[in-house]
Design a protein around this motif. Sequence first.
Motif, PDB file in Angstrom:
ATOM      1  N   VAL A   1       0.833  -1.202   0.000  1.00  0.00           N
ATOM      2  CA  VAL A   1       0.000   0.000   0.000  1.00  0.00           C
ATOM      3  C   VAL A   1       0.870   1.255   0.000  1.00  0.00           C
ATOM      4  CG1 VAL A   1      -1.676   1.340   1.337  1.00  0.00           C
ATOM      5  CG2 VAL A   1      -1.987  -1.126   1.048  1.00  0.00           C
ATOM      6  N   VAL A   2       1.932   1.246   0.782  1.00  0.00           N
ATOM      7  CA  VAL A   2       2.850   2.392   0.807  1.00  0.00           C
ATOM      8  C   VAL A   2       3.417   2.650  -0.591  1.00  0.00           C
ATOM      9  CG1 VAL A   2       5.110   3.174   1.641  1.00  0.00           C
ATOM     10  CG2 VAL A   2       3.426   2.269   3.251  1.00  0.00           C
ATOM     11  N   LYS A   3       3.842   1.603  -1.268  1.00  0.00           N
ATOM     12  CA  LYS A   3       4.370   1.764  -2.633  1.00  0.00           C
ATOM     13  C   LYS A   3       3.289   2.295  -3.574  1.00  0.00           C
ATOM     14  CE  LYS A   3       7.915  -1.828  -2.246  1.00  0.00           C
ATOM     15  NZ  LYS A   3       8.351  -3.180  -2.685  1.00  0.00           N
ATOM     16  N   TYR A   4       2.075   1.826  -3.396  1.00  0.00           N
ATOM     17  CA  TYR A   4       0.953   2.321  -4.212  1.00  0.00           C
ATOM     18  C   TYR A   4       0.703   3.799  -3.940  1.00  0.00           C
ATOM     19  CZ  TYR A   4      -4.013   3.207  -5.204  1.00  0.00           C
ATOM     20  OH  TYR A   4      -5.204   3.759  -5.602  1.00  0.00           O
ATOM     21  N   PHE A   5       0.668   4.186  -2.668  1.00  0.00           N
ATOM     22  CA  PHE A   5       0.454   5.589  -2.318  1.00  0.00           C
ATOM     23  C   PHE A   5       1.589   6.466  -2.843  1.00  0.00           C
ATOM     24  CE2 PHE A   5      -2.500   5.014   1.641  1.00  0.00           C
ATOM     25  CZ  PHE A   5      -3.482   4.505   0.808  1.00  0.00           C
ATOM     26  N   GLN A   6       2.805   5.928  -2.903  1.00  0.00           N
ATOM     27  CA  GLN A   6       3.958   6.673  -3.408  1.00  0.00           C
ATOM     28  C   GLN A   6       4.010   6.709  -4.935  1.00  0.00           C
ATOM     29  OE1 GLN A   6       7.034   4.458  -1.386  1.00  0.00           O
ATOM     30  NE2 GLN A   6       7.297   6.032   0.185  1.00  0.00           N
ATOM     31  N   GLY A   7       3.153   5.918  -5.577  1.00  0.00           N
ATOM     32  CA  GLY A   7       3.097   5.919  -7.025  1.00  0.00           C
ATOM     33  C   GLY A   7       4.072   4.998  -7.712  1.00  0.00           C
ATOM     34  N   THR A   8       4.624   4.027  -6.973  1.00  0.00           N
ATOM     35  CA  THR A   8       5.612   3.123  -7.571  1.00  0.00           C
ATOM     36  C   THR A   8       5.085   1.708  -7.775  1.00  0.00           C
ATOM     37  OG1 THR A   8       6.538   2.520  -5.399  1.00  0.00           O
ATOM     38  CG2 THR A   8       7.493   4.438  -6.515  1.00  0.00           C
ATOM     39  N   ALA A   9       3.822   1.459  -7.444  1.00  0.00           N
ATOM     40  CA  ALA A   9       3.246   0.112  -7.601  1.00  0.00           C
ATOM     41  C   ALA A   9       1.743   0.225  -7.799  1.00  0.00           C
ATOM     42  CB  ALA A   9       3.566  -0.755  -6.379  1.00  0.00           C
ATOM     43  N   GLU A  10       1.156  -0.863  -8.263  1.00  0.00           N
ATOM     44  CA  GLU A  10      -0.289  -0.924  -8.456  1.00  0.00           C
ATOM     45  C   GLU A  10      -1.010  -1.092  -7.117  1.00  0.00           C
ATOM     46  OE1 GLU A  10      -1.933  -0.566 -11.421  1.00  0.00           O
ATOM     47  OE2 GLU A  10       0.054  -0.059 -12.214  1.00  0.00           O
ATOM     48  N   ASN A  11      -2.287  -0.804  -7.120  1.00  0.00           N
ATOM     49  CA  ASN A  11      -3.115  -0.970  -5.924  1.00  0.00           C
ATOM     50  C   ASN A  11      -3.266  -2.461  -5.612  1.00  0.00           C
ATOM     51  OD1 ASN A  11      -5.003  -0.863  -3.886  1.00  0.00           O
ATOM     52  ND2 ASN A  11      -6.348   0.578  -4.932  1.00  0.00           N
ATOM     53  N   PRO A  12      -2.867  -2.904  -4.412  1.00  0.00           N
ATOM     54  CA  PRO A  12      -2.980  -4.333  -4.086  1.00  0.00           C
ATOM     55  C   PRO A  12      -4.404  -4.804  -3.843  1.00  0.00           C
ATOM     56  CG  PRO A  12      -2.157  -3.125  -2.201  1.00  0.00           C
ATOM     57  CD  PRO A  12      -2.203  -2.150  -3.343  1.00  0.00           C
ATOM     58  N   CYS A  13      -5.325  -3.885  -3.499  1.00  0.00           N
ATOM     59  CA  CYS A  13      -6.741  -4.241  -3.328  1.00  0.00           C
ATOM     60  C   CYS A  13      -7.558  -2.964  -3.306  1.00  0.00           C
ATOM     61  CB  CYS A  13      -6.965  -5.035  -2.044  1.00  0.00           C
ATOM     62  SG  CYS A  13      -8.666  -5.637  -1.876  1.00  0.00           S
ATOM     63  N   SER A  14      -8.281  -2.720  -4.384  1.00  0.00           N
ATOM     64  CA  SER A  14      -8.985  -1.452  -4.561  1.00  0.00           C
ATOM     65  C   SER A  14     -10.296  -1.386  -3.793  1.00  0.00           C
ATOM     66  CB  SER A  14      -9.259  -1.235  -6.046  1.00  0.00           C
ATOM     67  OG  SER A  14     -10.249  -2.155  -6.491  1.00  0.00           O
ATOM     68  N   ALA A  15     -10.835  -0.166  -3.720  1.00  0.00           N
ATOM     69  CA  ALA A  15     -12.144   0.030  -3.105  1.00  0.00           C
ATOM     70  C   ALA A  15     -13.220  -0.742  -3.855  1.00  0.00           C
ATOM     71  CB  ALA A  15     -12.488   1.519  -3.075  1.00  0.00           C
ATOM     72  N   ARG A  16     -13.126  -0.784  -5.173  1.00  0.00           N
ATOM     73  CA  ARG A  16     -14.124  -1.511  -5.965  1.00  0.00           C
ATOM     74  C   ARG A  16     -14.057  -3.008  -5.681  1.00  0.00           C
ATOM     75  NH1 ARG A  16     -18.659   0.366  -7.263  1.00  0.00           N
ATOM     76  NH2 ARG A  16     -17.523   2.336  -7.542  1.00  0.00           N
ATOM     77  N   GLU A  17     -12.856  -3.534  -5.436  1.00  0.00           N
ATOM     78  CA  GLU A  17     -12.738  -4.950  -5.077  1.00  0.00           C
ATOM     79  C   GLU A  17     -13.338  -5.199  -3.697  1.00  0.00           C
ATOM     80  OE1 GLU A  17      -8.786  -6.772  -6.972  1.00  0.00           O
ATOM     81  OE2 GLU A  17      -8.446  -4.808  -6.042  1.00  0.00           O
ATOM     82  N   GLY A  18     -13.147  -4.253  -2.778  1.00  0.00           N
ATOM     83  CA  GLY A  18     -13.776  -4.371  -1.471  1.00  0.00           C
ATOM     84  C   GLY A  18     -15.286  -4.378  -1.571  1.00  0.00           C
ATOM     85  N   TYR A  19     -15.823  -3.558  -2.460  1.00  0.00           N
ATOM     86  CA  TYR A  19     -17.263  -3.515  -2.690  1.00  0.00           C
ATOM     87  C   TYR A  19     -17.778  -4.862  -3.216  1.00  0.00           C
ATOM     88  CZ  TYR A  19     -21.479  -2.624  -5.475  1.00  0.00           C
ATOM     89  OH  TYR A  19     -22.718  -2.701  -6.048  1.00  0.00           O
ATOM     90  N   LYS A  20     -17.038  -5.489  -4.115  1.00  0.00           N
ATOM     91  CA  LYS A  20     -17.466  -6.775  -4.662  1.00  0.00           C
ATOM     92  C   LYS A  20     -17.556  -7.845  -3.580  1.00  0.00           C
ATOM     93  CE  LYS A  20     -15.699  -5.979  -9.335  1.00  0.00           C
ATOM     94  NZ  LYS A  20     -14.676  -6.357 -10.344  1.00  0.00           N
ATOM     95  N   SER A  21     -16.600  -7.853  -2.660  1.00  0.00           N
ATOM     96  CA  SER A  21     -16.672  -8.842  -1.578  1.00  0.00           C
ATOM     97  C   SER A  21     -17.868  -8.572  -0.673  1.00  0.00           C
ATOM     98  CB  SER A  21     -15.365  -8.857  -0.771  1.00  0.00           C
ATOM     99  OG  SER A  21     -15.184  -7.659  -0.051  1.00  0.00           O
ATOM    100  N   MET A  22     -18.250  -7.290  -0.523  1.00  0.00           N
ATOM    101  CA  MET A  22     -19.430  -6.957   0.270  1.00  0.00           C
ATOM    102  C   MET A  22     -20.704  -7.428  -0.414  1.00  0.00           C
ATOM    103  SD  MET A  22     -18.499  -5.639   3.135  1.00  0.00           S
ATOM    104  CE  MET A  22     -20.209  -5.405   3.593  1.00  0.00           C
ATOM    105  N   LEU A  23     -20.741  -7.394  -1.744  1.00  0.00           N
ATOM    106  CA  LEU A  23     -21.896  -7.924  -2.462  1.00  0.00           C
ATOM    107  C   LEU A  23     -22.108  -9.396  -2.137  1.00  0.00           C
ATOM    108  CD1 LEU A  23     -21.484  -6.357  -6.036  1.00  0.00           C
ATOM    109  CD2 LEU A  23     -23.306  -5.850  -4.387  1.00  0.00           C
ATOM    110  N   LEU A  24     -21.024 -10.150  -2.116  1.00  0.00           N
ATOM    111  CA  LEU A  24     -21.118 -11.584  -1.795  1.00  0.00           C
ATOM    112  C   LEU A  24     -21.554 -11.777  -0.344  1.00  0.00           C
ATOM    113  CD1 LEU A  24     -17.866 -12.937  -3.505  1.00  0.00           C
ATOM    114  CD2 LEU A  24     -20.128 -12.593  -4.505  1.00  0.00           C
ATOM    115  N   LEU A  25     -20.964 -11.003   0.546  1.00  0.00           N
ATOM    116  CA  LEU A  25     -21.297 -11.106   1.968  1.00  0.00           C
ATOM    117  C   LEU A  25     -22.789 -10.885   2.186  1.00  0.00           C
ATOM    118  CD1 LEU A  25     -19.184 -11.491   4.325  1.00  0.00           C
ATOM    119  CD2 LEU A  25     -19.536  -9.075   4.809  1.00  0.00           C
TER     120      LEU A  25
END
Length: 319
Positions: free
Chosen positions: A290-314
Amino acid sequence: MTTIKWGIIGCGNVTEVKSGPAFNLVPGSELVAVMRRDAEKAADYARRHGVKKWYNDARALLNDPEINAIYVATPPASHQQYALAALERGLPVYLEKPMALHAESASVIASVAESKGIKFAMAHYRRRLPSFSFIKSLLDQQAIGQVRMVQLQLWKQPTTAQEHNWRLQTALSGGGHFHDLAPHQLDILLYYFGMPSRYFGTGTSISGNVPDIVSGQMVLPGNILFNGCWNFASPANEVKDECIITGTTGSIHFSFFSNIEKVEVHNQDGAQVHQFQTPKHIQQPMIEAVVKYFQGTAENPCSAREGYKSMLLLDAFVK
């Protein structure tokens, strides 16, 4: 490279070992301040963990000019409130699971983060643990052929009176131990296979408060059938924590909670056991990502949209 200077909203038990100390161990990361409504507990946490600032008011922490990222680790009932407050101030957010009380709330959070273009990551940290990364590599290599079925069982004894906490209060947790533990499992399945074409389930309550026994079914991409059962009213001799991914040439056996260091691969040559070491601070690999993502050197390891999808299943499995 910009140092990510964190403020934690909600420095409770989950932050004591699992996450909190890791913010000072990851390169380019520093824990600047913590907040808890109980001022005495906030001060105690800051003293014990060597954090220079503490607050008992989230607004004060969010307005601290030194902080440039927020970790929300409160019970789910306040996730939307604090996540949106951070986003309104333009601060990137790392949010604990489950993302919210329900999918509708999760969708609001994801939409605001996306519309504002502010970085946002979910704390589905199993994605970065060695054993779960190993399983993903096996699936990517088709080490068990074409996957046909996933079977999951999580059976635990009923919570005792001494263990009663916010997780068993629907207004705070959204749905008891199921809402606390199942997000880890459902997110990993989404990470491995993608969003299912069909998903449904049902839950019953023995305690009369939260879902104690839940059954869920999904058809995952590739026509993979998933069947899951969560029983939080199990007798002691029936406690289980097992997931089996079965393919055309073998199967992978692992657990999500009781022994996450062990992965078994079964095929025509028998069973091969693989052992892994879990970090002391279990969220540290995810926080590093996450730190690398926030710094702009890596991709998002788990996005808000992915979190939303797991909530749909829940939601679908209990509603």
